[in-house]
Design a protein around this motif. Structure first.
Motif, mmCIF file in Angstrom:
data_model
loop_
_atom_site.group_PDB
_atom_site.id
_atom_site.type_symbol
_atom_site.label_atom_id
_atom_site.label_comp_id
_atom_site.label_asym_id
_atom_site.label_seq_id
_atom_site.Cartn_x
_atom_site.Cartn_y
_atom_site.Cartn_z
ATOM 1 N N VAL A 33 14.714 55.228 43.245
ATOM 2 C CA VAL A 33 15.832 55.591 42.381
ATOM 3 C C VAL A 33 15.471 56.859 41.616
ATOM 4 O O VAL A 33 14.315 57.061 41.232
ATOM 5 N N THR A 34 16.461 57.718 41.438
ATOM 6 C CA THR A 34 16.304 58.890 40.589
ATOM 7 C C THR A 34 17.095 58.659 39.307
ATOM 8 O O THR A 34 18.277 58.341 39.351
ATOM 9 N N ILE A 35 16.409 58.805 38.172
ATOM 10 C CA ILE A 35 17.021 58.555 36.871
ATOM 11 C C ILE A 35 17.333 59.895 36.225
ATOM 12 O O ILE A 35 16.450 60.740 36.072
ATOM 13 N N ASP A 36 18.577 60.081 35.875
ATOM 14 C CA ASP A 36 18.984 61.285 35.159
ATOM 15 C C ASP A 36 19.168 60.922 33.699
ATOM 16 O O ASP A 36 20.189 60.349 33.299
ATOM 17 N N GLY A 37 18.164 61.216 32.884
ATOM 18 C CA GLY A 37 18.164 60.780 31.500
ATOM 19 C C GLY A 37 19.302 61.340 30.678
ATOM 20 O O GLY A 37 19.717 60.725 29.694
ATOM 21 N N VAL A 38 19.819 62.497 31.070
ATOM 22 C CA VAL A 38 20.905 63.115 30.309
ATOM 23 C C VAL A 38 22.213 62.375 30.516
ATOM 24 O O VAL A 38 23.050 62.280 29.617
ATOM 25 N N LYS A 39 22.408 61.811 31.720
ATOM 26 C CA LYS A 39 23.694 61.240 32.087
ATOM 27 C C LYS A 39 23.735 59.714 32.030
ATOM 28 O O LYS A 39 24.725 59.105 32.413
ATOM 29 N N LEU A 40 22.646 59.063 31.590
ATOM 30 C CA LEU A 40 22.622 57.605 31.567
ATOM 31 C C LEU A 40 23.756 57.042 30.714
ATOM 32 O O LEU A 40 24.080 57.567 29.653
ATOM 33 N N ILE A 41 24.348 55.949 31.209
ATOM 34 C CA ILE A 41 25.488 55.308 30.546
ATOM 35 C C ILE A 41 25.166 53.829 30.358
ATOM 36 O O ILE A 41 24.561 53.191 31.225
ATOM 37 N N ASP A 42 25.577 53.271 29.244
ATOM 38 C CA ASP A 42 25.393 51.847 29.000
ATOM 39 C C ASP A 42 26.514 51.087 29.706
ATOM 40 O O ASP A 42 27.692 51.390 29.528
ATOM 41 N N ALA A 43 26.150 50.112 30.537
ATOM 42 C CA ALA A 43 27.141 49.325 31.272
ATOM 43 C C ALA A 43 26.898 47.842 31.035
ATOM 44 O O ALA A 43 25.758 47.405 30.860
ATOM 45 N N ASP A 44 27.974 47.059 31.047
ATOM 46 C CA ASP A 44 27.862 45.621 30.832
ATOM 47 C C ASP A 44 27.167 44.964 32.011
ATOM 48 O O ASP A 44 27.345 45.354 33.163
ATOM 49 N N ARG A 45 26.375 43.950 31.701
ATOM 50 C CA ARG A 45 25.676 43.181 32.729
ATOM 51 C C ARG A 45 26.551 42.006 33.133
ATOM 52 O O ARG A 45 27.000 41.237 32.274
ATOM 53 N N ASP A 46 26.795 41.853 34.478
ATOM 54 C CA ASP A 46 27.655 40.748 34.900
ATOM 55 C C ASP A 46 26.910 39.661 35.676
ATOM 56 O O ASP A 46 27.430 38.574 35.885
ATOM 57 N N ASP A 47 25.676 39.956 36.139
ATOM 58 C CA ASP A 47 24.859 38.975 36.867
ATOM 59 C C ASP A 47 25.586 38.388 38.068
ATOM 60 O O ASP A 47 25.392 37.213 38.421
ATOM 61 N N ASP A 48 26.415 39.165 38.708
ATOM 62 C CA ASP A 48 27.147 38.718 39.897
ATOM 63 C C ASP A 48 26.345 39.096 41.141
ATOM 64 O O ASP A 48 26.606 40.103 41.803
ATOM 65 N N TRP A 49 25.345 38.266 41.453
ATOM 66 C CA TRP A 49 24.478 38.550 42.593
ATOM 67 C C TRP A 49 25.211 38.269 43.896
ATOM 68 O O TRP A 49 25.966 37.305 43.995
ATOM 69 N N ARG A 50 24.977 39.091 44.910
ATOM 70 C CA ARG A 50 25.697 38.961 46.180
ATOM 71 C C ARG A 50 24.823 39.420 47.339
ATOM 72 O O ARG A 50 23.850 40.170 47.152
ATOM 73 N N PHE A 51 25.187 38.951 48.530
ATOM 74 C CA PHE A 51 24.547 39.428 49.756
ATOM 75 C C PHE A 51 25.079 40.815 50.094
ATOM 76 O O PHE A 51 26.216 41.168 49.768
ATOM 77 N N ASP A 52 24.248 41.589 50.792
ATOM 78 C CA ASP A 52 24.699 42.875 51.320
ATOM 79 C C ASP A 52 25.334 42.621 52.682
ATOM 80 O O ASP A 52 24.669 42.092 53.588
#
Length: 256
Positions: A33-52
């Motif tokens: 993963v590449t992390i762009d520290g300038v553009k990081l956004i806080d998102a809600d955690r839903d814990d909706d695990w799923r198969f690919d």
């Protein structure tokens, strides 16, 4: 990628990260993963695990592995790391981290070793922001034939992480190992793991211990080709020559 051509892998691209998956183990061997520290956004955690859907469910370690036991679905790509961008990018990345292909079983206990492990990326991102404001993180389980069996998979006892960033205009890298193996002698651990497997119980995993290690050691224990990252290691050459693993007690112990 594995250096052994006999090991079959599938590369699964997601939003802002990728998973190198081993169907034979039903787990990832590496994530990036590449992390762009300038553009990081806080998102809600839903814990909706799923198969690919790109892989058969039978090739993935799904909820049956984690149900009614003390094993957590341990994110390999940390949930917040790819959550950046514009429009729907961030939300899609957040949801993508909840694929079972991005999980591996870890004990649900939370101690100092695991706290350090989870805090590493924030610590390194803060450091990288002084130079380039981007951080690439590679993470995965150490998949060994001797890992204890449980519910159709083998539970990894160790996990690895390599962070890469630019420092003073040059590529830099640091590497870490999280160990959840039982803190027993080799013979006692083997007996305990075998007894648990016969009883159908999860393996008796130990307290988490986090180490900073030479990048070359991660390549060796995982059988992965880490390209130029070994030569970019920030650990002093004398430490690397001794193959010294330093257990971290605080984030201030990290060499960057």
């Amino acid at each position: 990628m594995p250096t052994d051509p006999a090991i079959e892998t599938v590369v699964l691209p997601y939003t802002h990260f990728s998973v190198v998956f081993r169907p034979d183990r039903r787990l990832a061997t590496a994530t990036a993963v590449t992390i762009d520290g300038v553009k990081l956004i806080d998102a809600d955690r839903d814990d909706d695990w799923r198969f690919d859907p790109r892989l058969p469910d039978s090739q993935q370690a799904g909820n049956a592995v984690y149900k009614n036991n003390p094993l957590d679905r341990g994110h390999l790509v940390r949930r917040l790391d790819p959550v950046w961008g514009v429009g729907d990018e961030a939300e899609t990345a957040n949801e993508d981290t909840f694929h079972y292909t991005n999980a591996a079983p870890q004990m649900d206990i939370f101690n100092q070793g695991k706290k350090l492990w989870l805090g590493l990326e924030n610590f390194l991102l803060d450091h990288a922001e002084q130079f380039d404001r981007k951080l690439s993180v590679f993470t995965g389980p150490v998949l060994e034939d001797s890992d204890p069996p449980y519910r159709g998979i083998k539970v990894p006892l160790r996990f690895w992480k390599v962070a890469a960033f630019m420092q003073d205009g040059e590529l830099a890298a640091t590497a870490y190992v999280l160990d959840q193996s039982p803190d027993l002698t080799r013979d006692a651990a083997a007996r305990a793991l075998a007894d648990a497997a016969r009883a159908g119980d999860p393996p008796p995993l130990g307290a988490f211990r986090t180490f900073q290690v030479p990048v070359a050691d991660v390549a060796e224990i995982t059988g992965l080709d880490l390209g130029p990252l070994s030569e970019a290691d920030r650990l002093p050459r004398a430490v690397r020559a001794e193959k010294r693993w330093t257990q971290l007690n605080t984030l201030q112990d990290v060499v960057v």
